[in-house]
Write a protein that holds these residues in place. Structure first.
Motif, PDB file in Angstrom:
ATOM      1  N   LYS A 118       7.110  -3.678   6.789  1.00  0.00           N
ATOM      2  CA  LYS A 118       7.019  -3.744   5.103  1.00  0.00           C
ATOM      3  C   LYS A 118       5.585  -3.842   4.607  1.00  0.00           C
ATOM      4  CE  LYS A 118      11.456  -6.285   4.470  1.00  0.00           C
ATOM      5  NZ  LYS A 118      12.074  -7.695   4.251  1.00  0.00           N
ATOM      6  N   THR A 119       4.848  -4.584   5.387  1.00  0.00           N
ATOM      7  CA  THR A 119       3.406  -4.687   4.719  1.00  0.00           C
ATOM      8  C   THR A 119       2.734  -3.411   4.928  1.00  0.00           C
ATOM      9  OG1 THR A 119       3.261  -7.086   5.826  1.00  0.00           O
ATOM     10  CG2 THR A 119       1.329  -5.895   5.281  1.00  0.00           C
ATOM     11  N   ALA A 120       3.172  -2.748   6.134  1.00  0.00           N
ATOM     12  CA  ALA A 120       2.450  -1.474   5.965  1.00  0.00           C
ATOM     13  C   ALA A 120       2.928  -0.457   4.765  1.00  0.00           C
ATOM     14  CB  ALA A 120       2.809  -0.784   7.512  1.00  0.00           C
ATOM     15  N   GLY A 121       4.223  -0.419   4.739  1.00  0.00           N
ATOM     16  CA  GLY A 121       5.056   0.270   3.514  1.00  0.00           C
ATOM     17  C   GLY A 121       4.289  -0.104   2.312  1.00  0.00           C
ATOM     18  N   LYS A 122       4.226  -1.347   2.013  1.00  0.00           N
ATOM     19  CA  LYS A 122       3.513  -1.791   0.673  1.00  0.00           C
ATOM     20  C   LYS A 122       2.097  -1.183   0.527  1.00  0.00           C
ATOM     21  CE  LYS A 122       6.166  -5.923   0.174  1.00  0.00           C
ATOM     22  NZ  LYS A 122       6.374  -7.410   0.151  1.00  0.00           N
ATOM     23  N   ALA A 123       1.347  -1.438   1.788  1.00  0.00           N
ATOM     24  CA  ALA A 123       0.007  -0.889   1.696  1.00  0.00           C
ATOM     25  C   ALA A 123      -0.029   0.635   1.374  1.00  0.00           C
ATOM     26  CB  ALA A 123      -0.578  -1.187   2.987  1.00  0.00           C
ATOM     27  N   ALA A 124       0.919   1.272   2.216  1.00  0.00           N
ATOM     28  CA  ALA A 124       0.859   2.820   1.789  1.00  0.00           C
ATOM     29  C   ALA A 124       1.195   3.185   0.598  1.00  0.00           C
ATOM     30  CB  ALA A 124       1.841   3.350   2.861  1.00  0.00           C
ATOM     31  N   VAL A 125       2.183   2.353  -0.120  1.00  0.00           N
ATOM     32  CA  VAL A 125       2.738   2.816  -1.404  1.00  0.00           C
ATOM     33  C   VAL A 125       1.644   2.521  -2.425  1.00  0.00           C
ATOM     34  CG1 VAL A 125       4.192   1.820  -3.350  1.00  0.00           C
ATOM     35  CG2 VAL A 125       5.135   2.404  -1.174  1.00  0.00           C
ATOM     36  N   VAL A 126       0.921   1.168  -2.088  1.00  0.00           N
ATOM     37  CA  VAL A 126      -0.248   0.752  -3.072  1.00  0.00           C
ATOM     38  C   VAL A 126      -1.358   1.682  -2.938  1.00  0.00           C
ATOM     39  CG1 VAL A 126      -1.786  -1.019  -3.506  1.00  0.00           C
ATOM     40  CG2 VAL A 126       0.421  -1.691  -3.221  1.00  0.00           C
ATOM     41  N   ASN A 127      -1.857   2.032  -1.561  1.00  0.00           N
ATOM     42  CA  ASN A 127      -2.564   3.342  -1.559  1.00  0.00           C
ATOM     43  C   ASN A 127      -2.314   4.337  -2.190  1.00  0.00           C
ATOM     44  OD1 ASN A 127      -5.077   4.465  -0.409  1.00  0.00           O
ATOM     45  ND2 ASN A 127      -4.134   4.583   1.702  1.00  0.00           N
ATOM     46  N   GLY A 128      -1.172   4.877  -2.029  1.00  0.00           N
ATOM     47  CA  GLY A 128      -0.625   6.239  -2.620  1.00  0.00           C
ATOM     48  C   GLY A 128      -0.491   5.992  -4.065  1.00  0.00           C
ATOM     49  N   ILE A 129      -0.236   4.764  -4.800  1.00  0.00           N
ATOM     50  CA  ILE A 129      -0.445   4.733  -6.100  1.00  0.00           C
ATOM     51  C   ILE A 129      -1.692   4.957  -6.498  1.00  0.00           C
ATOM     52  CG2 ILE A 129       0.020   3.286  -7.990  1.00  0.00           C
ATOM     53  CD1 ILE A 129       2.591   2.316  -6.807  1.00  0.00           C
ATOM     54  N   ALA A 130      -2.718   4.257  -5.710  1.00  0.00           N
ATOM     55  CA  ALA A 130      -4.253   4.360  -6.079  1.00  0.00           C
ATOM     56  C   ALA A 130      -4.691   5.641  -6.212  1.00  0.00           C
ATOM     57  CB  ALA A 130      -4.982   3.143  -5.015  1.00  0.00           C
ATOM     58  N   ARG A 131      -4.253   6.183  -5.234  1.00  0.00           N
ATOM     59  CA  ARG A 131      -4.715   7.597  -5.080  1.00  0.00           C
ATOM     60  C   ARG A 131      -4.346   8.439  -6.359  1.00  0.00           C
ATOM     61  NH1 ARG A 131      -4.197   9.651   1.246  1.00  0.00           N
ATOM     62  NH2 ARG A 131      -5.842   8.295   2.122  1.00  0.00           N
ATOM     63  N   PHE A 132      -2.983   8.479  -6.521  1.00  0.00           N
ATOM     64  CA  PHE A 132      -2.378   9.094  -7.792  1.00  0.00           C
ATOM     65  C   PHE A 132      -3.117   8.678  -8.792  1.00  0.00           C
ATOM     66  CE2 PHE A 132       0.559   9.049 -11.065  1.00  0.00           C
ATOM     67  CZ  PHE A 132       0.897  10.623 -11.149  1.00  0.00           C
ATOM     68  N   LYS A 133      -3.482   7.505  -9.123  1.00  0.00           N
ATOM     69  CA  LYS A 133      -4.406   6.998 -10.215  1.00  0.00           C
ATOM     70  C   LYS A 133      -5.797   7.754 -10.074  1.00  0.00           C
ATOM     71  CE  LYS A 133      -1.897   2.714 -11.163  1.00  0.00           C
ATOM     72  NZ  LYS A 133      -2.211   1.246 -11.699  1.00  0.00           N
ATOM     73  N   GLN A 134      -6.271   7.794  -9.059  1.00  0.00           N
ATOM     74  CA  GLN A 134      -7.682   8.526  -8.721  1.00  0.00           C
ATOM     75  C   GLN A 134      -7.596   9.916  -9.116  1.00  0.00           C
ATOM     76  OE1 GLN A 134      -9.193   7.941  -4.889  1.00  0.00           O
ATOM     77  NE2 GLN A 134     -11.259   8.325  -5.618  1.00  0.00           N
TER      78      GLN A 134
END
Length: 146
Positions: A118-134
């Motif tokens: 779950k932690t890894a999944g959350k990190a991946a989602v947060v990272n993906g959202i951050a990349r998307f925003k970037q």
């Protein structure tokens, strides 16, 4: 009466009193001895009866004790079976405790793995959202520059 005769008379009276007193004492002693003999005879008869009754009680006690010994011998296999069942229940209980501990350990391990996932999944989602925003920010910045 002379002095010697008077002394003899006093001695004779004293001896007579002594004899009368001795007769009274011996009569009382004789009665007491007769009563004691009668009491001893009654006690002897009662003791004979009592000893016969005690022999009967002892005979009954011995037969009851033999009966109890036979019955306890017959109960020995049942007691042994109960002891075996008790040991089996203890073994099953110990096995259940061990199995419960193993299941709890696996569940905790699985929960830890799920938590990490779950932690890894959350990190991946947060990272993906951050990349998307970037990337979006970069595209907006690139679009505005052109």
């Amino acid at each position: 009466m002379t002095f010697g005769q008077l002394a003899g008379l006093i001695a004779a009276i004293a001896f007579l009193i002594l004899v009368v007193f001795a007769c009274v004492v011996l009569t009382q002693l004789s009665k007491t001895m007769k009563e004691a003999n009668a009491t001893i005879a009654v006690l002897t008869r009662d003791m004979d009866n009592l000893s016969k009754e005690v022999e009967d009680v002892l005979g009954n006690t011995n037969s009851l004790l033999d009966d109890i010994n036979k019955k306890s011998t017959q109960l020995d296999p049942a007691v042994k079976a109960v002891a075996d069942v008790s040991q089996s229940v203890i073994d099953v209980n110990n096995s259940l405790h061990e199995m419960t501990e193993k299941v709890n350990a696996r569940r905790e391990k699985a929960q830890l793995g799920m938590s990490l996932l779950k932690t890894a999944g959350k990190a991946a989602v947060v990272n993906g959202i951050a990349r998307f925003k970037q990337r979006r920010a970069e595209k907006k910045g690139v679009d505005t520059d052109e």
